[in-house]
Design a protein around this motif. Structure first.
Motif, PDB file in Angstrom:
ATOM      1  N   TYR A  69       0.941  -1.261   0.030  1.00 56.05           N
ATOM      2  CA  TYR A  69       0.213  -0.178   0.002  1.00 56.05           C
ATOM      3  C   TYR A  69       0.888   1.146   0.053  1.00 56.05           C
ATOM      4  N   VAL A  70       0.511   2.215  -0.568  1.00 53.20           N
ATOM      5  CA  VAL A  70       0.982   3.719  -0.612  1.00 53.20           C
ATOM      6  C   VAL A  70      -0.025   4.723  -0.289  1.00 53.20           C
ATOM      7  N   GLY A  71       0.346   5.347   0.556  1.00 52.51           N
ATOM      8  CA  GLY A  71      -0.606   6.556   0.947  1.00 52.51           C
ATOM      9  C   GLY A  71      -1.165   7.400  -0.107  1.00 52.51           C
ATOM     10  N   ALA A  72      -2.230   7.548   0.033  1.00 52.23           N
ATOM     11  CA  ALA A  72      -3.000   8.424  -1.383  1.00 52.23           C
ATOM     12  C   ALA A  72      -2.190   9.832  -1.545  1.00 52.23           C
ATOM     13  N   GLY A  73      -1.580  10.344  -0.542  1.00 52.13           N
ATOM     14  CA  GLY A  73      -0.760  11.506  -0.767  1.00 52.13           C
ATOM     15  C   GLY A  73       0.654  11.622  -1.706  1.00 52.13           C
ATOM     16  N   PHE A  74       0.647  10.174  -1.737  1.00 48.42           N
ATOM     17  CA  PHE A  74       2.117   9.800  -2.265  1.00 48.42           C
ATOM     18  C   PHE A  74       2.016   8.986  -3.666  1.00 48.42           C
ATOM     19  N   ARG A  75       0.863   8.818  -4.107  1.00 52.58           N
ATOM     20  CA  ARG A  75       0.541   7.981  -5.191  1.00 52.58           C
ATOM     21  C   ARG A  75       0.770   9.155  -6.419  1.00 52.58           C
ATOM     22  N   GLY A  76       1.351   8.755  -7.560  1.00 51.94           N
ATOM     23  CA  GLY A  76       1.780   9.595  -8.689  1.00 51.94           C
ATOM     24  C   GLY A  76       2.813  10.196  -8.560  1.00 51.94           C
ATOM     25  N   THR A  77       3.832   9.896  -7.587  1.00 49.13           N
ATOM     26  CA  THR A  77       5.039  10.321  -7.238  1.00 49.13           C
ATOM     27  C   THR A  77       6.168   9.469  -7.657  1.00 49.13           C
ATOM     28  N   GLY A  78       6.036   8.408  -7.884  1.00 50.51           N
ATOM     29  CA  GLY A  78       6.950   7.311  -8.153  1.00 50.51           C
ATOM     30  C   GLY A  78       7.200   6.376  -6.973  1.00 50.51           C
ATOM     31  N   ALA A  79       6.324   6.639  -5.678  1.00 48.85           N
ATOM     32  CA  ALA A  79       6.799   5.868  -4.500  1.00 48.85           C
ATOM     33  C   ALA A  79       6.166   4.508  -4.594  1.00 48.85           C
ATOM     34  N   ALA A  80       5.212   4.343  -5.480  1.00 47.93           N
ATOM     35  CA  ALA A  80       4.749   2.705  -5.462  1.00 47.93           C
ATOM     36  C   ALA A  80       5.829   2.044  -6.345  1.00 47.93           C
ATOM     37  N   LYS A  81       6.596   2.642  -7.363  1.00 45.52           N
ATOM     38  CA  LYS A  81       7.456   1.914  -8.114  1.00 45.52           C
ATOM     39  C   LYS A  81       8.763   1.859  -7.288  1.00 45.52           C
ATOM     40  N   THR A  82       9.169   2.854  -6.474  1.00 40.59           N
ATOM     41  CA  THR A  82      10.205   2.699  -5.529  1.00 40.59           C
ATOM     42  C   THR A  82       9.876   1.507  -4.512  1.00 40.59           C
ATOM     43  N   LEU A  83       8.896   1.423  -3.968  1.00 38.78           N
ATOM     44  CA  LEU A  83       8.333   0.493  -2.942  1.00 38.78           C
ATOM     45  C   LEU A  83       8.306  -0.899  -3.533  1.00 38.78           C
ATOM     46  N   MET A  84       7.731  -1.029  -4.675  1.00 32.14           N
ATOM     47  CA  MET A  84       7.921  -2.109  -5.435  1.00 32.14           C
ATOM     48  C   MET A  84       9.300  -2.816  -5.652  1.00 32.14           C
ATOM     49  N   ARG A  85      10.120  -1.702  -6.114  1.00 36.23           N
ATOM     50  CA  ARG A  85      11.463  -2.333  -6.331  1.00 36.23           C
ATOM     51  C   ARG A  85      12.143  -3.058  -4.905  1.00 36.23           C
ATOM     52  N   HIS A  86      11.933  -2.413  -3.880  1.00 37.50           N
ATOM     53  CA  HIS A  86      12.431  -2.784  -2.563  1.00 37.50           C
ATOM     54  C   HIS A  86      11.502  -4.198  -2.374  1.00 37.50           C
ATOM     55  N   ALA A  87      10.557  -4.276  -2.535  1.00 35.18           N
ATOM     56  CA  ALA A  87       9.786  -5.712  -2.125  1.00 35.18           C
ATOM     57  C   ALA A  87      10.533  -6.587  -2.942  1.00 35.18           C
ATOM     58  N   GLU A  88      10.530  -6.384  -4.115  1.00 42.34           N
ATOM     59  CA  GLU A  88      11.290  -7.401  -5.141  1.00 42.34           C
ATOM     60  C   GLU A  88      12.706  -7.900  -4.915  1.00 42.34           C
ATOM     61  N   ALA A  89      13.336  -6.860  -4.305  1.00 42.44           N
ATOM     62  CA  ALA A  89      14.856  -6.991  -3.812  1.00 42.44           C
ATOM     63  C   ALA A  89      14.925  -7.807  -2.680  1.00 42.44           C
ATOM     64  N   ALA A  90      13.842  -7.942  -1.925  1.00 41.67           N
ATOM     65  CA  ALA A  90      13.667  -8.763  -0.660  1.00 41.67           C
ATOM     66  C   ALA A  90      13.203 -10.001  -0.871  1.00 41.67           C
TER      67      ALA A  90
END
Length: 157
Positions: free
Chosen positions: A78-99
């Motif tokens: 999940y990404v907070g509503a205020g951070f959607r469209g900022t690239g945060a989801a893409k960065t968070l996904m890369r972090h999860a994938e790396a794990a």
């Protein structure tokens, strides 16, 4: 963006983000009996029970999103509503994938949640199947029709 392990003090904030995001993405696509069970209190209890599996993403000291991993599964994302469209989801996904590097990772997406499905597909995940996913609730497991997304994640180099 900074990543850290979730702490007890994050429980309420994470639960509220999860509650809001879950209702935005899932409420129209799951049985109404499940929607009725998805209260803030239930999300607080679920967050607390999965805290050890949770990674928090912060931007300027503010929680921007989180992921929970369970085995080879991205269990929650999940990404907070205020951070959607900022690239945060893409960065968070890369972090999860790396794990999950070196594995065939998977995640479940409620059938009909087109916004999430588009994001997963843009991130290189492939829809592998439609299946009955048993979700946890305070009153026992409930079944939700989900798309199973998979991605072969190369080992870290």
């Amino acid at each position: 963006m900074q990543f850290r392990a979730a702490e007890d003090g994050d429980t309420v904030a994470l639960a509220h983000m999860w509650h809001k995001g879950w209702h935005e993405g899932h409420a129209a696509h799951v049985p109404t009996a499940l929607v009725a069970l998805r209260t803030v209190a239930e999300f607080e209890a679920r967050t607390a029970s999965h805290l050890a599996q949770t990674t928090v993403m912060e931007v300027d000291g503010q929680i921007a999103g989180f992921h929970m991993l369970e085995g080879d599964e991205i269990y929650q994302f999940y990404v907070g509503a205020g951070f959607r469209g900022t690239g945060a989801a893409k960065t968070l996904m890369r972090h999860a994938e790396a794990a999950l590097a070196g594995r065939l990772a998977w995640l479940a997406c409620a059938v009909g949640n087109a916004r999430a499905a588009r994001f997963y597909e843009k991130s290189g995940w492939e829809q592998a199947a439609t299946f009955d996913y048993h979700v946890e609730t305070a009153s026992g497991p409930k079944t939700v029709s989900c798309w199973r997304y998979e991605k072969h994640l190369p080992p870290e180099s």
